[in-house]
Design an enzyme around this catalytic site. Structure first.
Site, PDB file in Angstrom:
ATOM      1  N   ARG A  92      19.322  17.741  -0.858  1.00 35.08           N
ATOM      2  CA  ARG A  92      18.836  17.082   0.362  1.00 35.08           C
ATOM      3  C   ARG A  92      17.766  16.064  -0.033  1.00 35.08           C
ATOM      4  O   ARG A  92      17.022  16.274  -0.993  1.00 35.08           O
ATOM      5  CB  ARG A  92      18.194  18.087   1.317  1.00 35.08           C
ATOM      6  CG  ARG A  92      19.154  19.098   1.917  1.00 35.08           C
ATOM      7  CD  ARG A  92      20.048  18.473   2.979  1.00 35.08           C
ATOM      8  NE  ARG A  92      20.842  19.470   3.679  1.00 35.08           N
ATOM      9  CZ  ARG A  92      22.004  19.938   3.275  1.00 35.08           C
ATOM     10  NH1 ARG A  92      22.534  19.512   2.136  1.00 35.08           N
ATOM     11  NH2 ARG A  92      22.651  20.845   3.996  1.00 35.08           N
TER      12      ARG A  92
ATOM     13  N   ARG B 142      18.457  24.899  -3.144  1.00 33.87           N
ATOM     14  CA  ARG B 142      18.810  23.482  -3.070  1.00 33.87           C
ATOM     15  C   ARG B 142      17.974  22.631  -4.022  1.00 33.87           C
ATOM     16  O   ARG B 142      16.890  23.032  -4.436  1.00 33.87           O
ATOM     17  CB  ARG B 142      18.547  22.955  -1.646  1.00 33.87           C
ATOM     18  CG  ARG B 142      19.619  23.343  -0.662  1.00 33.87           C
ATOM     19  CD  ARG B 142      19.223  22.937   0.730  1.00 33.87           C
ATOM     20  NE  ARG B 142      20.312  23.197   1.662  1.00 33.87           N
ATOM     21  CZ  ARG B 142      20.162  23.299   2.975  1.00 33.87           C
ATOM     22  NH1 ARG B 142      18.970  23.161   3.517  1.00 33.87           N
ATOM     23  NH2 ARG B 142      21.196  23.532   3.745  1.00 33.87           N
TER      24      ARG B 142
ATOM     25  N   ASP C 111      -1.030   2.415  -2.998  1.00 36.64           N
ATOM     26  CA  ASP C 111      -0.246   2.395  -4.240  1.00 36.64           C
ATOM     27  C   ASP C 111      -1.107   2.551  -5.497  1.00 36.64           C
ATOM     28  O   ASP C 111      -0.585   2.872  -6.565  1.00 36.64           O
ATOM     29  CB  ASP C 111       0.544   1.081  -4.352  1.00 36.64           C
ATOM     30  CG  ASP C 111       1.447   0.830  -3.153  1.00 36.64           C
ATOM     31  OD1 ASP C 111       1.819   1.814  -2.484  1.00 36.64           O
ATOM     32  OD2 ASP C 111       1.773  -0.339  -2.888  1.00 36.64           O
TER      33      ASP C 111
ATOM     34  N   GLN D 244       3.007   8.505   4.806  1.00 38.71           N
ATOM     35  CA  GLN D 244       2.027   8.486   3.701  1.00 38.71           C
ATOM     36  C   GLN D 244       0.845   7.561   3.976  1.00 38.71           C
ATOM     37  O   GLN D 244      -0.169   7.615   3.294  1.00 38.71           O
ATOM     38  CB  GLN D 244       2.716   8.023   2.404  1.00 38.71           C
ATOM     39  CG  GLN D 244       3.762   8.993   1.913  1.00 38.71           C
ATOM     40  CD  GLN D 244       4.748   8.319   0.957  1.00 38.71           C
ATOM     41  OE1 GLN D 244       4.546   8.337  -0.241  1.00 38.71           O
ATOM     42  NE2 GLN D 244       5.802   7.733   1.480  1.00 38.71           N
ATOM     43  N   ARG D 245       1.001   6.663   4.931  1.00 38.31           N
ATOM     44  CA  ARG D 245      -0.059   5.683   5.202  1.00 38.31           C
ATOM     45  C   ARG D 245      -0.803   5.955   6.490  1.00 38.31           C
ATOM     46  O   ARG D 245      -1.835   5.350   6.749  1.00 38.31           O
ATOM     47  CB  ARG D 245       0.570   4.290   5.311  1.00 38.31           C
ATOM     48  CG  ARG D 245       0.597   3.591   4.021  1.00 38.31           C
ATOM     49  CD  ARG D 245       1.067   2.185   4.029  1.00 38.31           C
ATOM     50  NE  ARG D 245       1.250   1.487   5.251  1.00 38.31           N
ATOM     51  CZ  ARG D 245       2.101   0.469   5.378  1.00 38.31           C
ATOM     52  NH1 ARG D 245       2.847   0.101   4.345  1.00 38.31           N
ATOM     53  NH2 ARG D 245       2.214  -0.176   6.514  1.00 38.31           N
TER      54      ARG D 245
ATOM     55  N   THR E 280      -5.233  -0.187  -1.232  1.00 44.97           N
ATOM     56  CA  THR E 280      -3.789   0.074  -1.241  1.00 44.97           C
ATOM     57  C   THR E 280      -3.552   1.540  -1.559  1.00 44.97           C
ATOM     58  O   THR E 280      -4.207   2.096  -2.453  1.00 44.97           O
ATOM     59  CB  THR E 280      -2.997  -0.788  -2.242  1.00 44.97           C
ATOM     60  OG1 THR E 280      -1.669  -0.259  -2.330  1.00 44.97           O
ATOM     61  CG2 THR E 280      -3.569  -0.826  -3.646  1.00 44.97           C
TER      62      THR E 280
HETATM   63  O1  F6P Z   1       1.771  -1.430  -0.444  1.00 47.85           O
HETATM   64  C1  F6P Z   1       1.779  -0.348   0.417  1.00 47.85           C
HETATM   65  C2  F6P Z   1       3.171  -0.001   0.849  1.00 47.85           C
HETATM   66  O2  F6P Z   1       3.101   1.136   1.674  1.00 47.85           O
HETATM   67  C3  F6P Z   1       4.168   0.222  -0.299  1.00 47.85           C
HETATM   68  O3  F6P Z   1       4.016   1.474  -0.903  1.00 47.85           O
HETATM   69  C4  F6P Z   1       5.467  -0.004   0.419  1.00 47.85           C
HETATM   70  O4  F6P Z   1       6.488  -0.436  -0.454  1.00 47.85           O
HETATM   71  C5  F6P Z   1       5.155  -1.079   1.396  1.00 47.85           C
HETATM   72  O5  F6P Z   1       3.749  -1.051   1.597  1.00 47.85           O
HETATM   73  C6  F6P Z   1       5.836  -0.940   2.711  1.00 47.85           C
HETATM   74  O6  F6P Z   1       5.554  -2.048   3.488  1.00 47.85           O
HETATM   75  P1  F6P Z   1       5.892  -2.186   5.040  1.00 47.85           P
HETATM   76  O7  F6P Z   1       4.889  -1.341   5.789  1.00 47.85           O
HETATM   77  O8  F6P Z   1       5.724  -3.626   5.311  1.00 47.85           O
HETATM   78  O9  F6P Z   1       7.259  -1.643   5.241  1.00 47.85           O
END
Ligand code: F6P
Length: 345
Positions: free
Chosen positions: A269, A164, A129, A277-278, A127
């Site tokens: 802003r 800002r 997270d 991020q993923r 994860t």
């Molecule tokens: O658990 C990983 C995560 O990217 C969290 O940080 C985020 O809240 C969630 O998944 C978002 O999920 P989805 O891709 O289903 O919108």
């Protein structure tokens, strides 16, 4: 010689492909095990949707983001159902001896239930997270932190040029790991995390003090799961939930931008980094950790050690019981937040 099943469940995460490659390479190097990859998480096991994984089909995937298997948040136990029998049927039909689910608390929670029903599983923690118990760190986290840090660096120069306040909303669900690590690395002037409900009055007073002292800009990092202290600020929470009952987070940054601008008069802003991020290639640290986890998971499977999850403890890859890892989420270390606070303003 064993037949190993793999799946990736939950949100995708940089390093998933590195784990898949490592499991396969380790398994082939040993006793010539064979591999089947289920598509789209538990959905693929329930529907018997799978592909053969070989040295050739997993070649070249180490640096690739996402997952070659696809993923989903399908829950075999959603709405009071019990998918154990159909999962068992698929595994038997495919001749799978051990299943290696790669996922976070939801995916591994399903794995633990299956282990309880006598299905051999070995978990791999994933994860961005970093909120999974049992392990010091999960792969994908460092990549997310780097992406957010790069974004903060870029926002700094435009914030300074325009005088800002830049609010940066980041992921992390109910943990402030990404926000705090990236906030420290990017020199944030305030970091708001779920573990410490914030007072908008204090945030505003802090920004005023800072701006009166000289700097005419500020960077505020807010975790998507951060909440105001009860009754201090109206927010709009989504009611949409996934198959595991998690509410969709996001949007607190918009409220903050508006409140800060209205209360201080400083032009503000918001940037919501979201799934940026993923996505994309894992940083070197995550490639190495994912590779070590894949090798460790294959070794546990080959050694007949089931109901465990590979984990990083200090610098060692170890095996911990799934039950222990899932007991409670790993929330932000207060000492780390206190370190970050030293640099606010
Ligand atoms: O658990 C990983 C995560 O990217 C969290 O940080 C985020 O809240 C969630 O998944 C978002 O999920 P989805 O891709 O289903 O919108």
């Amino acid at each position: 010689m064993a037949r190993i099943g793999l799946l990736t469940g939950g949100g995708d995460c940089p390093g998933l492909n590195a784990v898949i490659r490592a499991v396969v390479r380790r398994g082939l190097a040993g006793e010539g095990h064979s591999f089947v990859g289920f598509r789209h998480g538990w959905a693929g096991v329930l529907a018997d949707d799978a592909i053969e994984l070989t040295r050739e089909s997993t070649a070249g995937i180490l640096p690739r983001g996402g997952t070659i298997l696809g993923t989903s948040r399908t829950n075999p136990f959603a709405d009071g159902q019990d998918g154990t029998a159909s999962i068992r049927r698929t595994l038997e039909a495919r001749g799978v001896h051990v299943l290696i689910p790669i996922g976070g608390e939801d995916t591994l929670g399903v794995a633990l239930r299956l282990h309880g029903a006598g299905i051999p599983v070995v978990g791999v923690p994933k994860t961005i997270d970093n909120d999974l118990g049992g392990t010091d760190v999960t792969f994908g986290f460092q990549t997310a932190v780097q992406i957010v840090t790069d974004a903060i660096d870029r926002l700094h120069t435009t914030a300074e040029s325009h005088n800002r306040v830049m609010v940066v909303e980041v992921m992390g669900r109910h943990a402030g790991w990404i926000a705090t690590h990236a906030g420290i690395a990017g020199g944030a002037d305030a970091i708001l995390v779920p573990e410490r409900p914030f007072s908008i009055d204090e945030v505003v007073a802090h920004l005023r003090r800072r701006h009166e002292r000289g700097p005419n800009f500020s960077i505020v990092v807010v975790a998507e799961g951060a909440t105001p202290r009860e009754g201090t600020l109206q927010t709009h929470e989504s009611t949409a939930t996934d198959a595991f009952g998690h509410v969709r987070l996001g949007g607190i940054g918009v409220t903050l931008e508006r409140e800060i601008e209205q209360r201080t008069g400083y032009e503000s802003r918001v940037t919501i980094l979201g799934h940026v991020q993923r996505g994309g290639t894992p940083v070197a640290y995550d490639r190495v950790l994912a590779t070590r986890f894949g090798v460790g998971a294959m070794d546990a499977a080959a050694g007949g050690r089931f109901g465990v999850m590979v984990a990083l403890r200090s610098t060692d890859v170890v095996e911990v019981s799934l039950a222990e890892a899932l007991r409670e989420p790993k929330l932000l270390d207060p000492a780390l937040y206190e370190t970050a606070q030293l640099f606010f303003g």
